[in-house]
Write a protein that holds these residues in place. Structure first.
Motif, PDB file in Angstrom:
ATOM      1  N   HIS A 194       0.847  -1.577  -0.289  1.00  0.00           N
ATOM      2  CA  HIS A 194       0.042  -0.175  -0.107  1.00  0.00           C
ATOM      3  C   HIS A 194       0.628   1.327   0.343  1.00  0.00           C
ATOM      4  CE1 HIS A 194      -3.858   2.912   0.629  1.00  0.00           C
ATOM      5  NE2 HIS A 194      -2.793   3.067   1.723  1.00  0.00           N
ATOM      6  N   ALA A 195       1.854   1.271   0.621  1.00  0.00           N
ATOM      7  CA  ALA A 195       2.731   2.320   0.867  1.00  0.00           C
ATOM      8  C   ALA A 195       3.304   2.374  -0.306  1.00  0.00           C
ATOM      9  CB  ALA A 195       3.879   2.488   1.920  1.00  0.00           C
ATOM     10  N   PHE A 196       3.871   1.330  -0.984  1.00  0.00           N
ATOM     11  CA  PHE A 196       4.643   1.692  -2.169  1.00  0.00           C
ATOM     12  C   PHE A 196       3.443   2.520  -3.377  1.00  0.00           C
ATOM     13  CE2 PHE A 196       5.438  -0.412  -6.384  1.00  0.00           C
ATOM     14  CZ  PHE A 196       6.666   0.118  -6.707  1.00  0.00           C
ATOM     15  N   THR A 197       2.381   1.816  -3.441  1.00  0.00           N
ATOM     16  CA  THR A 197       1.843   1.858  -4.441  1.00  0.00           C
ATOM     17  C   THR A 197       1.475   3.847  -4.262  1.00  0.00           C
ATOM     18  OG1 THR A 197       0.368   0.007  -4.458  1.00  0.00           O
ATOM     19  CG2 THR A 197      -1.071   1.778  -5.385  1.00  0.00           C
ATOM     20  N   ARG A 198       0.865   4.090  -3.308  1.00  0.00           N
ATOM     21  CA  ARG A 198       1.074   5.121  -2.749  1.00  0.00           C
ATOM     22  C   ARG A 198       1.845   6.493  -2.978  1.00  0.00           C
ATOM     23  NH1 ARG A 198      -0.466   7.842   2.873  1.00  0.00           N
ATOM     24  NH2 ARG A 198      -1.174   9.950   1.723  1.00  0.00           N
ATOM     25  N   VAL A 199       3.807   6.295  -2.923  1.00  0.00           N
ATOM     26  CA  VAL A 199       4.896   7.185  -3.716  1.00  0.00           C
ATOM     27  C   VAL A 199       4.699   6.769  -4.969  1.00  0.00           C
ATOM     28  CG1 VAL A 199       6.703   6.861  -3.371  1.00  0.00           C
ATOM     29  CG2 VAL A 199       5.715   6.630  -1.007  1.00  0.00           C
ATOM     30  N   TYR A 200       4.743   5.564  -5.797  1.00  0.00           N
ATOM     31  CA  TYR A 200       5.341   5.722  -6.883  1.00  0.00           C
ATOM     32  C   TYR A 200       3.162   5.915  -7.968  1.00  0.00           C
ATOM     33  CZ  TYR A 200       9.779   4.466  -5.008  1.00  0.00           C
ATOM     34  OH  TYR A 200      10.526   4.575  -4.946  1.00  0.00           O
ATOM     35  N   ARG A 201       2.374   5.915  -7.036  1.00  0.00           N
ATOM     36  CA  ARG A 201       1.007   5.411  -7.654  1.00  0.00           C
ATOM     37  C   ARG A 201       1.075   4.483  -9.140  1.00  0.00           C
ATOM     38  NH1 ARG A 201      -1.403   8.877  -4.769  1.00  0.00           N
ATOM     39  NH2 ARG A 201       0.013  11.278  -5.053  1.00  0.00           N
ATOM     40  N   VAL A 202       1.747   4.489 -10.127  1.00  0.00           N
ATOM     41  CA  VAL A 202       0.767   3.322 -11.023  1.00  0.00           C
ATOM     42  C   VAL A 202       2.589   2.404 -11.326  1.00  0.00           C
ATOM     43  CG1 VAL A 202      -1.481   4.124 -12.148  1.00  0.00           C
ATOM     44  CG2 VAL A 202       0.757   4.734 -12.704  1.00  0.00           C
ATOM     45  N   THR A 203       3.453   3.288 -11.329  1.00  0.00           N
ATOM     46  CA  THR A 203       4.882   2.547 -11.768  1.00  0.00           C
ATOM     47  C   THR A 203       5.296   1.586 -10.265  1.00  0.00           C
ATOM     48  OG1 THR A 203       5.663   4.459 -12.002  1.00  0.00           O
ATOM     49  CG2 THR A 203       7.598   3.179 -11.429  1.00  0.00           C
ATOM     50  N   GLU A 204       5.398   0.492 -10.951  1.00  0.00           N
ATOM     51  CA  GLU A 204       5.794  -1.409 -10.553  1.00  0.00           C
ATOM     52  C   GLU A 204       6.296  -1.991 -10.855  1.00  0.00           C
ATOM     53  OE1 GLU A 204       1.490  -3.187 -10.831  1.00  0.00           O
ATOM     54  OE2 GLU A 204       0.549  -1.983  -9.685  1.00  0.00           O
ATOM     55  N   SER A 205       7.447  -0.948 -11.014  1.00  0.00           N
ATOM     56  CA  SER A 205       8.538  -1.749 -11.843  1.00  0.00           C
ATOM     57  C   SER A 205       9.633  -2.018 -10.868  1.00  0.00           C
ATOM     58  CB  SER A 205       9.513  -0.659 -12.929  1.00  0.00           C
ATOM     59  OG  SER A 205       9.855   0.046 -12.130  1.00  0.00           O
ATOM     60  N   PRO A 206      10.070  -3.190 -11.045  1.00  0.00           N
ATOM     61  CA  PRO A 206      11.234  -3.611  -9.947  1.00  0.00           C
ATOM     62  C   PRO A 206      12.500  -3.233  -9.489  1.00  0.00           C
ATOM     63  CG  PRO A 206      10.666  -5.558 -12.105  1.00  0.00           C
ATOM     64  CD  PRO A 206      10.555  -4.717 -12.228  1.00  0.00           C
ATOM     65  N   ARG A 207      12.526  -2.043 -10.408  1.00  0.00           N
ATOM     66  CA  ARG A 207      13.763  -1.118 -10.120  1.00  0.00           C
ATOM     67  C   ARG A 207      13.027  -0.118  -9.010  1.00  0.00           C
ATOM     68  NH1 ARG A 207      17.940   0.804 -11.508  1.00  0.00           N
ATOM     69  NH2 ARG A 207      18.813   2.688 -11.597  1.00  0.00           N
ATOM     70  N   ALA A 208      11.498   0.692  -9.316  1.00  0.00           N
ATOM     71  CA  ALA A 208      10.825   0.842  -8.485  1.00  0.00           C
ATOM     72  C   ALA A 208      10.711   0.152  -7.180  1.00  0.00           C
ATOM     73  CB  ALA A 208      10.287   1.724  -8.808  1.00  0.00           C
ATOM     74  N   ALA A 209      10.289  -1.125  -7.444  1.00  0.00           N
ATOM     75  CA  ALA A 209      10.503  -1.372  -5.751  1.00  0.00           C
ATOM     76  C   ALA A 209      11.589  -2.254  -4.833  1.00  0.00           C
ATOM     77  CB  ALA A 209       9.397  -2.842  -5.747  1.00  0.00           C
ATOM     78  N   ALA A 210      12.784  -2.081  -5.840  1.00  0.00           N
ATOM     79  CA  ALA A 210      13.855  -2.081  -4.872  1.00  0.00           C
ATOM     80  C   ALA A 210      14.145  -0.814  -4.573  1.00  0.00           C
ATOM     81  CB  ALA A 210      15.025  -2.707  -6.244  1.00  0.00           C
ATOM     82  N   GLU A 211      13.883   0.327  -4.963  1.00  0.00           N
ATOM     83  CA  GLU A 211      14.342   1.648  -4.596  1.00  0.00           C
ATOM     84  C   GLU A 211      13.876   1.884  -3.059  1.00  0.00           C
ATOM     85  OE1 GLU A 211      15.543   6.010  -6.826  1.00  0.00           O
ATOM     86  OE2 GLU A 211      13.160   5.232  -6.626  1.00  0.00           O
ATOM     87  N   PHE A 212      12.761   1.301  -2.980  1.00  0.00           N
ATOM     88  CA  PHE A 212      11.635   1.780  -1.591  1.00  0.00           C
ATOM     89  C   PHE A 212      11.507   1.642  -0.885  1.00  0.00           C
ATOM     90  CE2 PHE A 212       7.837   1.182   0.118  1.00  0.00           C
ATOM     91  CZ  PHE A 212       7.458   2.537   1.064  1.00  0.00           C
ATOM     92  N   LEU A 213      12.074  -0.791  -1.112  1.00  0.00           N
ATOM     93  CA  LEU A 213      12.467  -1.305  -0.156  1.00  0.00           C
ATOM     94  C   LEU A 213      13.964  -1.319   1.004  1.00  0.00           C
ATOM     95  CD1 LEU A 213      11.078  -4.626  -0.309  1.00  0.00           C
ATOM     96  CD2 LEU A 213      10.281  -2.957   1.603  1.00  0.00           C
ATOM     97  N   THR A 267      21.680   0.590  -9.628  1.00  0.00           N
ATOM     98  CA  THR A 267      22.180   0.028 -10.958  1.00  0.00           C
ATOM     99  C   THR A 267      23.244  -1.446  -9.632  1.00  0.00           C
ATOM    100  OG1 THR A 267      21.496   0.890 -12.349  1.00  0.00           O
ATOM    101  CG2 THR A 267      22.419  -0.825 -12.576  1.00  0.00           C
ATOM    102  N   ASP A 268      24.127  -1.325  -8.912  1.00  0.00           N
ATOM    103  CA  ASP A 268      24.793  -1.869  -8.494  1.00  0.00           C
ATOM    104  C   ASP A 268      24.174  -2.702  -7.041  1.00  0.00           C
ATOM    105  OD1 ASP A 268      27.234  -1.197  -9.824  1.00  0.00           O
ATOM    106  OD2 ASP A 268      28.067   0.700  -8.757  1.00  0.00           O
ATOM    107  N   LEU A 269      23.727  -2.259  -6.412  1.00  0.00           N
ATOM    108  CA  LEU A 269      22.449  -3.048  -5.110  1.00  0.00           C
ATOM    109  C   LEU A 269      22.129  -4.089  -6.497  1.00  0.00           C
ATOM    110  CD1 LEU A 269      21.319  -0.441  -2.929  1.00  0.00           C
ATOM    111  CD2 LEU A 269      22.749  -1.884  -2.461  1.00  0.00           C
ATOM    112  N   VAL A 270      21.168  -4.272  -7.407  1.00  0.00           N
ATOM    113  CA  VAL A 270      20.389  -4.706  -7.897  1.00  0.00           C
ATOM    114  C   VAL A 270      21.084  -5.353  -8.534  1.00  0.00           C
ATOM    115  CG1 VAL A 270      17.806  -3.130  -7.671  1.00  0.00           C
ATOM    116  CG2 VAL A 270      19.403  -3.689  -9.670  1.00  0.00           C
ATOM    117  N   THR A 271      21.753  -5.152  -9.182  1.00  0.00           N
ATOM    118  CA  THR A 271      23.263  -6.074  -9.857  1.00  0.00           C
ATOM    119  C   THR A 271      23.381  -7.388  -8.552  1.00  0.00           C
ATOM    120  OG1 THR A 271      23.953  -4.022 -10.932  1.00  0.00           O
ATOM    121  CG2 THR A 271      25.529  -6.812 -11.404  1.00  0.00           C
ATOM    122  N   ASP A 272      23.790  -7.502  -8.303  1.00  0.00           N
ATOM    123  CA  ASP A 272      24.156  -8.643  -7.469  1.00  0.00           C
ATOM    124  C   ASP A 272      23.069  -9.038  -6.257  1.00  0.00           C
ATOM    125  OD1 ASP A 272      25.149 -11.537  -6.220  1.00  0.00           O
ATOM    126  OD2 ASP A 272      26.768 -10.418  -5.865  1.00  0.00           O
TER     127      ASP A 272
END
Length: 309
Positions: A194-213, A267-272
């Protein structure tokens, strides 16, 4: 404050948080097994158990195995029943410091588990019960206890446990559901959808989710927020560090992890990602060991146990 009291308060924070996070994990992944008929049940159950530090031996684990091992088994360190029982024991040891409301909430939850209420409820209802009771205990600690050193130890334990569990969830999501559905599943497990949806609206990309968490500084379950909170607790416990830098090994470990996370590119965080999450779990173990040496006078800190079933 006596070292035994400080140690008990620290582990109250950790075990209450462990019970809540484990309930979230089980609720999400058992629901996934129902919703997705093509998912490999055995592989999913093995991944969940491995993430929780349990090496399953011979046989084929299923949803019933997960419930028995991670919800009901009072002898398994990663289980909800064990966490609640151990939190109650630590509350009993620190009864002179823990507020009456916190003690009553922990004790009544323990009595409900002892009376078999987790077995008697439907799994989804049992998970909701655990989440609600854990949230109530944490809220009562925040609202009925002085925010002195004792409270700082509770929050410190809660923060470190939440970092460890979030790192496990992120790793597990990638292994169970693959890169496409991993982050949506992990957001649900962390109670962050819910919190993620409020911040990023309709954006549900893995990159946005990784940035949020990983990096969001306002969401209370993000890794960055939790590292900052743990560092603040350690600073409050040792005010001298405000003048001379980090006041101990625990603060140094937490501070270095926070600085690295803050300045490393996404980018470096999600690479590995699995290696980065493993490193965060190691940070939690090293910080816990340093806290025990500094404040608990040689008390051996409880560890995750890997058990062959």
């Amino acid at each position: 404050m006596l070292s035994r009291i400080a140690e008990a308060l620290f582990w109250i924070g950790r075990y209450v948080e462990r019970a809540e996070c484990t309930a979230r994990i089980l609720d999400t992944y058992l629901q996934l097994l129902i919703e997705d008929p093509v998912i490999d049940e055995e592989a999913t159950c093995r991944s969940v158990m491995a993430a929780m530090g349990i090496a399953y031996g011979e046989g084929t684990p299923d949803a019933g195995t997960l419930l028995q091992t991670l919800l009901l088994d009072r002898t398994a360190a990663p289980s909800i029943a064990y966490a609640i029982e151990t939190a109650r024991e630590n509350a009993r040891r620190s009864r002179e410091v823990v507020s009456t409301e916190v003690w009553e909430a922990i004790n009544s939850t323990y009595n409900a588990v002892l009376a078999g209420q987790l077995q008697q409820r439907r799994p989804a209802d049992a998970f909701r019960f655990v989440r609600e009771r854990a949230s109530m205990i944490s809220a009562l600690a925040d609202s009925t206890q002085s925010h002195d050193d004792g409270w700082q130890f509770i929050v410190l334990g809660r923060s470190i446990e939440r970092i460890d569990m979030t790192a496990r969830l992120i790793t597990m999501g990638n292994y169970v559901s693959g890169p496409n559905g991993a982050w949506a599943l992990t957001l649900r497990s962390c109670g962050a959808a819910h919190a993620f949806t409020r911040v990023y609206r309709v954006t549900e990309s893995p990159r946005a989710a990784a940035e949020f968490l990983l990096l969001d500084r306002l969401f209370p379950r993000s890794i960055s927020h939790l590292l900052e909170q743990a560092g603040h607790c350690l600073e409050e416990l040792d005010p001298r560090s405000r003048r001379v830098g980090f006041g101990g090994d625990a603060a140094r470990v937490i501070g270095q992890a926070h600085a690295r996370l803050s300045y490393l590119s996404l980018t470096d965080l999600v690479t590995d990602l699995p290696r980065e999450m493993e490193e965060l779990q190691r940070v939690c173990a090293d910080a816990t060991e340093a806290i025990a040496k500094r404040y608990f006078e040689g008390v051996v800190a409880p560890e995750w146990l890997t058990e062959a079933l």
